[in-house]
Design a protein around this motif. Structure first.
Motif, short mmCIF file in Angstrom:
data_model
loop_
_atom_site.label_atom_id
_atom_site.label_comp_id
_atom_site.label_asym_id
_atom_site.label_seq_id
_atom_site.Cartn_x
_atom_site.Cartn_y
_atom_site.Cartn_z
N THR A 1 0.86 -1.19 0.00
CA THR A 1 0.00 0.00 0.00
C THR A 1 0.89 1.24 0.00
N PRO A 2 0.35 2.41 -0.25
CA PRO A 2 1.16 3.62 -0.15
C PRO A 2 1.78 3.79 1.24
N GLN B 1 4.98 1.32 1.14
CA GLN B 1 5.91 1.30 0.01
C GLN B 1 7.26 1.95 0.32
#
Length: 97
Positions: A43-44, A47
């Protein structure tokens, strides 16, 4: 727990105990409580993490695993399988300080 994870580790443990207690309190109702323990999810939010993220899975894979864990009414469900059963199974062998 893991190093540098004080807040994450303590809140995860608290939620697990909360859900386990809730399961007992709601035993005679139609409510099922499942503790979900996913591994690393791409996911952001994850990352940019610099530490290793073994067996990282996509959001889509995670969603399917969550639905499965709930559908089969497991009390506790960790995934991916290799992370829950192999990697974490050996975590008790790591020396504590």
């Amino acid at each position: 727990g893991l190093p540098h994870g004080t807040v994450y580790n303590s809140t995860k443990s608290a939620l697990q105990v909360f859900i386990e207690s809730l399961r007992i309190e709601l035993y005679h109702t139609n409510v099922v409580c499942t503790v979900l323990n996913p591994g690393f999810i791409l996911t952001p939010a994850t990352q940019d993490l610099t530490h290793p993220k073994p067996f990282e899975i996509s959001v889509e894979e995670c969603s399917q695993e969550i639905l499965y864990g709930i559908a089969v009414r497991k009390r506790s469900y960790g995934f991916p399988w290799i992370m829950e059963h192999i990697v974490l199974g050996f975590s008790c062998l790591v020396p504590s300080f």
